[in-house]
Structure formats: C-alpha cells, structure tokens
Design an enzyme around this catalytic site. Structure first.
Site, mmCIF file in Angstrom:
data_model
loop_
_atom_site.group_PDB
_atom_site.id
_atom_site.type_symbol
_atom_site.label_atom_id
_atom_site.label_comp_id
_atom_site.label_asym_id
_atom_site.label_seq_id
_atom_site.Cartn_x
_atom_site.Cartn_y
_atom_site.Cartn_z
ATOM 1 C CE LYS A 1 -13.807 24.022 33.788
ATOM 2 N NZ LYS A 1 -13.792 23.688 35.217
ATOM 3 C CE1 TYR B 1 14.723 33.799 16.328
ATOM 4 C CE2 TYR B 1 12.764 32.406 16.433
ATOM 5 C CZ TYR B 1 13.383 33.586 16.046
ATOM 6 O OH TYR B 1 12.663 34.540 15.391
HETATM 7 C C1 LIG Z 1 -14.219 22.291 35.111
HETATM 8 C C2 LIG Z 1 -15.209 21.710 36.031
HETATM 9 C C3 LIG Z 1 -15.803 20.478 35.743
HETATM 10 C C4 LIG Z 1 -15.392 19.616 34.573
HETATM 11 O O1 LIG Z 1 -14.147 19.036 34.848
HETATM 12 P P1 LIG Z 1 -13.558 17.876 33.893
HETATM 13 O O2 LIG Z 1 -12.444 17.312 34.688
HETATM 14 O O3 LIG Z 1 -13.083 18.559 32.660
HETATM 15 O O4 LIG Z 1 -14.656 16.949 33.634
HETATM 16 C C5 LIG Z 1 -16.789 20.027 36.579
HETATM 17 N N1 LIG Z 1 -17.166 20.726 37.665
HETATM 18 C C6 LIG Z 1 -16.610 21.914 37.995
HETATM 19 C C7 LIG Z 1 -17.080 22.637 39.195
HETATM 20 C C8 LIG Z 1 -15.615 22.443 37.189
HETATM 21 O O5 LIG Z 1 -15.070 23.618 37.512
#
Ligand SMILES: *Cc1c(COP(=O)(O)O)cnc(C)c1O
EC number: 5.1.1.1
Length: 375
Positions: A34, A270
């Site tokens: 994702k 800045y």
């Molecule tokens: C994002 C996510 C993962 C992966 O999480 P990590 O901590 O990056 O391994 C796994 N399962 C679900 C449902 C997620 O939303």
C-alpha cells in the site's frame, strides 16, 4: 548533479523477502504494498518480487488496479475491503480478494449477490458485458486493536451468511496486532488467545502477523503473514533490524548545490533560527519539505556526506536544507548527500526527528525521483 532521489536496491529487497520466508517458513506471504509500496514505487516493487510472494495486499482499490494492470495475474487482497458499491462491483469483476470488516459490507455483498442470481435466472446475465466472479473473503475480526473488525461474538453469524453467499468462493480469518512491538506488555498474547478461540471449529486459513508479528510472534504466523515495512529493511519500531540480517532497500540522497564560508554570530535561513557559534562552512542540500523531508527536523538531525555525519542547522525549507560542514570541510558542490540509507539508518533519523519510519518513507512526494538498481 542529481536532485532528491530515492535509489531502490532490488537485490536487497529480494534478500529481505528470503529472510522473511526463513522466519515464517510455513506461511504464505501477502506482501503489503500500500501507499506506493511504502514510497518505494509500487510497479517496480511488485515486478521485483511477484515470483516470491503468494499475494499482494493493498489499502485502496486503485492500488490493486495498478498492480493488476501492470500484468500481475495473481492474488491481490483489499485489506480494508471495498468502500462502496462501485468498488464492490470492480472487486468482483477483477476478482480481487476482499476483507469484510463490518455489517455494511456484508449487506452490500449479499444485495449484489441476490441481484446477480436473479439476473442469472432470467438469463440476462450472459448478455451483460461485466462478468462477476465469486471472490475470496477475509473476515476481519477485532481481537483487541478496536479499529476495524467484527466482534468475536458475531463471527458465527458472519461466517454462515458468507458461506451461503454465491459470490464468495472461500473464507479466511484475519486480524491485526496493536502492540506487537512491545514484547513484554502481555497484550499480544491476549490477542492471540482471542484469535485462537474465535477460530475454533472452523477450517479456515488465518492471518494475524504484519512485520512485528513476523519478527516477534512465531506462534502467530498461521497460514499467511503480511510483511510491509520489513521488506524494505526498515524496522517497524525505531530499533534497527539490520542486526537481524535485513538490508535497507532505499537510499534517499541529493547533492550539495553550494558550499559557503560562514562567520561566527551570523544566522542561517528563515527566521534566523540558527546562529553559528563559530566560523564554519555551510552546505546547501537540494532537498526539503517539498520532497517530503520533515520541516520540523530539529537542529542536529544527521545527514551523511563524504563518509561522515554532519548536522542540519537552521530550518528545513521547501527545496533546500542547510548543514554545518565544519571549518575544515573539503566538500564540493555536486557531492552526494545521503539523508538515509545503509550508511545512515532511517531509524536514527526518525528517532532524532521524533517520527516513525513509516511516516518518513510514505511522505516522500512525487518530486523525488525513484531509481532502481541491482547491487
Ligand atoms: C499495513 C498493513 C500491514 C503491514 O504492516 P507492516 O507493519 O508494515 O508490516 C499488514 N496488514 C495490514 C492489515 C495492514 O494494513
């Protein structure tokens, strides 16, 4: 001279996946990609590892479409399921796996299934251009995170309704840890116990572990693990995981675009937020919050130049930041500056800024070039 660039090391990525497989040898892998594969470029990451994984997991249907349209024909799991009817129809026509975490999703699926059956009975269906497939459903159970998921006591009703639904081809159980990186707090044991209890008597595949679960909760690997951040050699907390054998996949770098001599007592940038206590040389690096580097990085946050760490001084601006190279600096315009990578672990940067690694990598903006290389 290169601008802000994220260099992705394909062989390190595959090395990390092999390591994950050795940590969870009896589990299938749903690689979570994702948020543009955690900022590393979803198309290239998925191409790189598609032969090593059993599924990809995403949070938005658009991400699933991107992967499928790039030519991947395997399993893609919508980790939060479909958000509305239109997404459900796409899920069915594209044959994505979907999570179901609430009654509204179940009802929507049942309604579409009913319409589908009616149409089929009338014989209209075959004239439709859209073809729907029964899909695999991951029933999300709340075992203690209290964010998404149905109550344990509702599992049997959901399971029954899903088993009767003609658009469901298989049912698995999924849940999520909320404190898997806190090894001694006792909470994960409770979540595992709830998960075990609710799945008693069902012969379903199960999944509970994301990165921390894979590293620390062997007994919770079940049939599927869901690694995200550790695939990139980055820790799910701020303690580095390089000692465990993981290799950082991303190097975020840019260049020095000027080096200037600077007198004691003069401010930089800045708000004149930093005043040099002594004569020094200031380097200007072509990366800023417009690239996703946090503007609130405090004075002293390290960057890596020519074999050593030097501190950021003054405020990070949109396109640039300033670093104190020291009076004896030999650094030249055009020299590479590493913001994080194997020479400067992202965990140290995140810890200094007071953010989590996840936030640093997913906030990189499209202005950052993504380059792939094999070591
Ligand atoms: C994002 C996510 C993962 C992966 O999480 P990590 O901590 O990056 O391994 C796994 N399962 C679900 C449902 C997620 O939303």
């Amino acid at each position: 001279m290169k601008p802000a660039t994220a260099t992705i090391n394909g062989s390190a990525l595959r090395h990390n996946l092999k390591l994950i497989k050795s940590l969870a040898p009896n589990s299938k892998i749903c690689a979570v990609v994702k948020a543009n594969a955690y900022g590393q470029g979803i198309r290239c990451v998925t191409k790189n590892i598609e032969n090593m994984v059993d599924a990809f997991g995403v949070a938005r249907i658009k991400e699933a479409l991107t992967i499928q349209e790039s030519g991947y024909a395997g399993k893609i799991v919508l980790l939060e399921g479909f958000f509305d009817r239109e997404e459900l129809l796409k899920t069915l026509s594209r044959r994505f796996d979907t999570v179901i975490h609430c009654i509204e999703q179940l009802e929507m699926l049942e309604k579409v299934a009913q319409e589908w059956q009616k149409e089929q009975e009338k014989g209209f269906w075959k004239r439709k251009t859209k073809i729907y497939f029964p899909v695999s459903v991951w029933l999300k159970i709340d075992t203690g995170m209290h964010r998404l998921g149905i109550h344990p006591e509702d599992v049997s009703e959901f399971y029954q309704r899903l088993s009767q639904c003609p658009l469901v081809s298989s049912i698995s159980f999924i849940s999520h840890f909320s404190r898997a990186d806190e090894l001694d707090c006792g909470y994960s044991e409770k979540q595992i116990a709830v998960f075990e209890e609710v799945s008693k008597g069902y012969s379903v595949e199960r999944s509970l572990s994301a990165s921390s679960g894979i590293l620390y909760w062997q007994q919770a690997h079940y049939e599927w693990v869901r690694p995200g951040i550790i695939m990139h050699g980055i820790s799910p907390h701020n303690r580095p995981i390089t000692e465990l054998g993981f290799k950082p996949v991303m190097t975020l770098s840019s260049s020095l675009i000027t080096v200037r001599t600077h007198k004691a007592g003069e401010p930089v940038g800045y708000g004149a937020a930093w005043i040099s206590p002594k004569d020094t040389k200031i380097g200007v690096v072509a990366i800023g919050y417009g690239d996703g580097y946090p503007r609130n990085a405090p004075e002293g946050t390290p960057v890596f130049i020519n074999g050593r760490k030097v501190p950021i001084v003054g405020r990070v601006s949109m396109d640039m930041m300033t670093v104190d190279l020291g009076i004896d600096s030999q650094d030249k315009v055009g020299d590479e500056v590493i913001l994080w990578g194997k020479d400067l672990l992202i965990e140290e940067v995140a810890e200094t800024i007071g953010v989590i690694n996840y936030e640093l990598i997913t906030k990189l903006t499209p202005r950052v070039l993504i380059e792939y290389k094999e070591e």
